[in-house]
Write a protein that holds these residues in place. Structure first.
Motif, PDB file in Angstrom:
ATOM      1  N   LEU A  74       0.852  -1.188   0.000  1.00  0.00           N
ATOM      2  CA  LEU A  74       0.000   0.000   0.000  1.00  0.00           C
ATOM      3  C   LEU A  74       0.888   1.238   0.000  1.00  0.00           C
ATOM      4  CD1 LEU A  74      -2.735  -1.032   2.609  1.00  0.00           C
ATOM      5  CD2 LEU A  74      -2.989  -0.921   0.126  1.00  0.00           C
ATOM      6  N   TRP A  75       0.446   2.280  -0.698  1.00  0.00           N
ATOM      7  CA  TRP A  75       1.275   3.489  -0.791  1.00  0.00           C
ATOM      8  C   TRP A  75       1.568   4.082   0.593  1.00  0.00           C
ATOM      9  CZ3 TRP A  75       4.806   5.883  -3.095  1.00  0.00           C
ATOM     10  CH2 TRP A  75       5.029   7.245  -2.929  1.00  0.00           C
ATOM     11  N   THR A  76       0.631   3.920   1.502  1.00  0.00           N
ATOM     12  CA  THR A  76       0.836   4.465   2.851  1.00  0.00           C
ATOM     13  C   THR A  76       1.953   3.736   3.601  1.00  0.00           C
ATOM     14  OG1 THR A  76      -0.945   3.012   3.624  1.00  0.00           O
ATOM     15  CG2 THR A  76      -1.528   5.293   3.103  1.00  0.00           C
ATOM     16  N   ASP A  77       2.271   2.491   3.174  1.00  0.00           N
ATOM     17  CA  ASP A  77       3.322   1.716   3.835  1.00  0.00           C
ATOM     18  C   ASP A  77       4.677   1.862   3.163  1.00  0.00           C
ATOM     19  OD1 ASP A  77       1.401   0.743   5.585  1.00  0.00           O
ATOM     20  OD2 ASP A  77       0.972  -1.030   4.341  1.00  0.00           O
ATOM     21  N   VAL A  78       4.691   2.465   1.983  1.00  0.00           N
ATOM     22  CA  VAL A  78       5.935   2.538   1.211  1.00  0.00           C
ATOM     23  C   VAL A  78       7.035   3.340   1.910  1.00  0.00           C
ATOM     24  CG1 VAL A  78       6.964   3.429  -0.923  1.00  0.00           C
ATOM     25  CG2 VAL A  78       4.872   2.074  -1.011  1.00  0.00           C
ATOM     26  N   PRO A  79       6.744   4.515   2.488  1.00  0.00           N
ATOM     27  CA  PRO A  79       7.837   5.304   3.089  1.00  0.00           C
ATOM     28  C   PRO A  79       8.655   4.535   4.119  1.00  0.00           C
ATOM     29  CG  PRO A  79       5.863   6.651   2.892  1.00  0.00           C
ATOM     30  CD  PRO A  79       5.465   5.263   2.513  1.00  0.00           C
ATOM     31  N   PRO A 133      -2.476  17.275  -3.239  1.00  0.00           N
ATOM     32  CA  PRO A 133      -3.315  16.749  -4.342  1.00  0.00           C
ATOM     33  C   PRO A 133      -3.078  17.451  -5.674  1.00  0.00           C
ATOM     34  CG  PRO A 133      -4.604  16.888  -2.331  1.00  0.00           C
ATOM     35  CD  PRO A 133      -3.284  17.507  -2.024  1.00  0.00           C
ATOM     36  N   ARG A 134      -2.795  18.757  -5.643  1.00  0.00           N
ATOM     37  CA  ARG A 134      -2.564  19.468  -6.911  1.00  0.00           C
ATOM     38  C   ARG A 134      -1.293  18.959  -7.612  1.00  0.00           C
ATOM     39  NH1 ARG A 134      -1.318  23.149  -2.818  1.00  0.00           N
ATOM     40  NH2 ARG A 134       0.849  23.929  -2.812  1.00  0.00           N
ATOM     41  N   HIS A 135      -0.317  18.550  -6.796  1.00  0.00           N
ATOM     42  CA  HIS A 135       0.911  18.024  -7.389  1.00  0.00           C
ATOM     43  C   HIS A 135       0.673  16.634  -7.985  1.00  0.00           C
ATOM     44  CE1 HIS A 135       2.493  20.776  -4.072  1.00  0.00           C
ATOM     45  NE2 HIS A 135       2.765  21.394  -5.220  1.00  0.00           N
ATOM     46  N   TRP A 136      -0.127  15.831  -7.279  1.00  0.00           N
ATOM     47  CA  TRP A 136      -0.479  14.524  -7.825  1.00  0.00           C
ATOM     48  C   TRP A 136      -1.237  14.680  -9.142  1.00  0.00           C
ATOM     49  CZ3 TRP A 136       1.641  10.159  -6.717  1.00  0.00           C
ATOM     50  CH2 TRP A 136       2.180   9.925  -5.434  1.00  0.00           C
ATOM     51  N   GLN A 137      -2.058  15.725  -9.237  1.00  0.00           N
ATOM     52  CA  GLN A 137      -2.777  15.980 -10.472  1.00  0.00           C
ATOM     53  C   GLN A 137      -1.814  16.290 -11.610  1.00  0.00           C
ATOM     54  OE1 GLN A 137      -6.175  15.595 -11.009  1.00  0.00           O
ATOM     55  NE2 GLN A 137      -5.440  15.777 -13.130  1.00  0.00           N
ATOM     56  N   LEU A 195      -4.236   8.083 -10.971  1.00  0.00           N
ATOM     57  CA  LEU A 195      -3.619   7.624  -9.717  1.00  0.00           C
ATOM     58  C   LEU A 195      -4.530   7.992  -8.555  1.00  0.00           C
ATOM     59  CD1 LEU A 195       0.029   8.853 -10.449  1.00  0.00           C
ATOM     60  CD2 LEU A 195      -0.901   6.567 -10.790  1.00  0.00           C
ATOM     61  N   PRO A 196      -5.381   7.054  -8.122  1.00  0.00           N
ATOM     62  CA  PRO A 196      -6.336   7.337  -7.031  1.00  0.00           C
ATOM     63  C   PRO A 196      -5.639   7.345  -5.667  1.00  0.00           C
ATOM     64  CG  PRO A 196      -6.550   5.062  -7.726  1.00  0.00           C
ATOM     65  CD  PRO A 196      -5.544   5.694  -8.648  1.00  0.00           C
ATOM     66  N   ILE A 197      -4.895   8.394  -5.388  1.00  0.00           N
ATOM     67  CA  ILE A 197      -4.083   8.425  -4.168  1.00  0.00           C
ATOM     68  C   ILE A 197      -4.922   8.486  -2.904  1.00  0.00           C
ATOM     69  CG2 ILE A 197      -2.099   9.482  -5.306  1.00  0.00           C
ATOM     70  CD1 ILE A 197      -3.064  12.165  -4.106  1.00  0.00           C
ATOM     71  N   ASP A 198      -6.178   8.953  -3.029  1.00  0.00           N
ATOM     72  CA  ASP A 198      -7.035   9.046  -1.844  1.00  0.00           C
ATOM     73  C   ASP A 198      -7.663   7.705  -1.478  1.00  0.00           C
ATOM     74  OD1 ASP A 198      -6.539  11.759  -1.596  1.00  0.00           O
ATOM     75  OD2 ASP A 198      -8.165  12.296  -2.978  1.00  0.00           O
ATOM     76  N   SER A 199      -7.499   6.707  -2.333  1.00  0.00           N
ATOM     77  CA  SER A 199      -8.090   5.392  -2.066  1.00  0.00           C
ATOM     78  C   SER A 199      -7.262   4.642  -1.016  1.00  0.00           C
ATOM     79  CB  SER A 199      -8.161   4.571  -3.359  1.00  0.00           C
ATOM     80  OG  SER A 199      -8.543   3.245  -3.083  1.00  0.00           O
ATOM     81  N   GLU A 200      -7.940   3.927  -0.138  1.00  0.00           N
ATOM     82  CA  GLU A 200      -7.248   3.130   0.879  1.00  0.00           C
ATOM     83  C   GLU A 200      -6.475   1.972   0.255  1.00  0.00           C
ATOM     84  OE1 GLU A 200     -10.085   1.820   3.707  1.00  0.00           O
ATOM     85  OE2 GLU A 200     -10.465   3.820   4.544  1.00  0.00           O
ATOM     86  N   ASN A 201      -6.867   1.562  -0.958  1.00  0.00           N
ATOM     87  CA  ASN A 201      -6.234   0.425  -1.620  1.00  0.00           C
ATOM     88  C   ASN A 201      -5.229   0.850  -2.682  1.00  0.00           C
ATOM     89  OD1 ASN A 201      -7.814  -1.455  -0.135  1.00  0.00           O
ATOM     90  ND2 ASN A 201      -9.524  -1.135  -1.542  1.00  0.00           N
TER      91      ASN A 201
END
Length: 500
Positions: free
Chosen positions: A334-339, A396-400, A410-416
């Motif tokens: 999960l992206w939240t675990d990557v760092p 979010p603007r940078h992700w856009q 890239l649905p970065i706000d998704s838990e999955n």
């Protein structure tokens, strides 16, 4: 005339009696102390620690004779104590030593028992070792040898050699066992349970039975030796043909065939490696059989060449599989675990890169090597970008902006939201653009922080009003405060102008 005490103290007869009494008591005290010194040689019995004393004694690596002498020294204490009289008169005192003698005997027996139990542990361990050796050897000796089963034949023959080799030294195992149990029987006769007694009474007979069985087995094999030798020669000839067929198939459809994809080559290598190991094991068995019957050793150059090639290719494909499997697992993060996994991933991918660089030159032309190298290099390029995108400055603007550049959703706000999505976006193809976005985000975060500081400063700013001439209420700006506010305003404007 003084007090009653004074009158007594001045009486010569009383003084004479007191002095005689004092001398008599002191003499009795001295004789008592002298008599007590006769027990000082036993004081270690109650002062020393048994466990530590045994450890110190064991550290000297005592022989069994020395161990027996140690136990006898404890028995000697009991004999010494028995020789002591039950009472001893000193002047008017009669010292009763019965309780003391019993305590000393109990302590001596306690020391003897503790040391004997430790000896029993060693004795039982040796007895068990010999008994288990006999059981295991008998089990190996009873393995059935069928016609053509060279492996079983070699196994039994090696077992017979072990028995004959052990026969010359078995007494070195028996002697200490007998000696230890003789000592235990004398000093600690009731320590053995029934199973141990049975084992002790049968272990020599079991060895003798094993020798008889070995001789019987040897005679049985000798009768069949001629047939076994014929079977071996026949089997070896068939094996040589099998090796030739295996090599031909390996060259025709093995992992070394040009033009096949790396993944298919890996599957072929895995299959041929398993088949090779079967034949390699057979070669070892036949080699032993040739030794047993004095037959010249057959050579298998095709099998040796295959061994070298498989070992050579395994270096490449083992790393190939390890890299692909590892990156496949990382993709599921999960992206939240990557760092928090970033440091581990960096170390592992650097380790893979180091192993890849050390590959032999002959392997660097293989498609699998090129694919492996590309996988490692691509991930090495992506990791710094992932580290940058994981910073708090990325909004979010940078992700856009990243989505606009890569053309990926890239649905970065998704838990999955997983690392898989970012790797599929092929960020390494847009390294410069994404680096610029992340660098701009860092600067924007600094600017936003400064703007918040300025806003906080001016939210607390206020004007002071004062009275003017005859008016007794605040109606004009206080001059000092105006100057201070104007100075702060100019400083703020200068700071804002530098935020470009």
């Amino acid at each position: 005339q003084g007090t009653f005490y004074d009158r007594i103290a001045q009486d010569r007869e009383i003084l004479k009696v007191v002095l005689l009494l004092t001398g008599s008591i002191q003499s009795a005290k001295n004789q008592c102390n002298k008599y007590l010194t006769t027990f000082s040689e036993f004081e270690w019995c109650w002062k020393d620690d048994i466990v530590k004393a045994y450890a110190d004694f064991k550290a000297t690596e005592p022989s069994l004779d020395e161990f027996e002498h140690k136990l006898l020294s404890f028995v000697a204490i009991e004999s010494q104590v028995d020789k002591m009289t039950g009472q001893h008169q000193i002047s008017a005192l009669m010292l009763q030593t019965g309780s003391l003698a019993n305590s000393l005997k109990d302590l001596a027996n306690k020391w003897k028992t503790a040391f004997a139990k430790e000896l029993h542990k060693d004795a039982f361990a040796k007895l068990e070792s010999v008994s288990e050796m006999v059981k295991a050897t008998r089990k190996k000796l009873l393995r059935e040898v069928t016609s053509g089963d060279i492996d079983a034949l070699a196994y039994v023959m090696m077992t017979l050699q072990e028995v004959y080799a052990k026969q010359s030294e078995i007494e070195l195992d028996f002697i200490p066992i007998d000696h230890m149990y003789r000592i235990l029987k004398e000093h600690l006769p009731n320590i053995m349970d029934k199973d141990e007694q049975d084992t002790l009474s049968m272990y020599k007979k079991n060895w003798a039975d094993l020798l008889d069985e070995s001789e019987t087995k040897q005679a049985e094999l000798s009768v069949k030796q001629v047939q076994y030798k014929k079977d071996l020669i026949k089997t070896v000839n068939l094996f040589k043909k099998d090796v030739a067929r295996f090599r031909a198939e390996y060259e025709r459809s093995g992992p070394s065939v040009k033009g096949i994809p790396p993944r298919e080559a890996h599957e072929r290598l895995k299959r041929f490696k398993e088949e090779f190991e079967v034949r390699d094991r057979k070669q070892e068995i036949y080699y032993i059989g040739e030794d047993l019957f004095g037959v010249p050793h057959q050579q298998y150059p095709a099998l040796n060449q295959t061994r070298q090639e498989i070992g050579f290719l395994s270096q490449l494909y083992d790393l190939y599989v390890a890299v692909l499997e590892t990156i496949k697992d990382w993709r599921e993060y999960l992206w939240t675990d990557v760092p928090e996994q970033m440091e581990t991933m960096q170390k592992m991918i650097d380790s893979f890169a180091g192993k890849c660089k050390k590959m032999p030159k002959q392997l660097r032309d293989w498609p699998a090597y090129n694919e492996l190298k590309k996988e490692i290099e691509d991930f090495q390029e992506v990791l710094p970008l992932l580290l940058e995108l994981g910073k708090p400055s990325i909004m979010p603007r940078h992700w856009q902006q990243v989505m606009d550049i890569t053309g990926k959703d890239l649905p970065i706000d998704s838990e999955n939201f997983k690392l898989q999505s970012l790797i599929d976006a092929q960020l390494n193809e847009f390294t410069d653009e994404i680096s610029d976005i992340c660098e701009g985000a860092d600067k924007q975060l600094i600017i936003e922080g400064k703007i918040k500081e300025i806003s906080s400063q001016w939210e607390g700013m206020f004007f002071d009003f004062g009275t003017w001439k005859t008016r007794d209420y605040p109606c004009v700006l206080a001059g000092g405060k105006v100057g201070e506010t104007q100075e702060a305003l100019e400083e703020t404007m200068m700071n804002l102008n530098t935020m470009n």
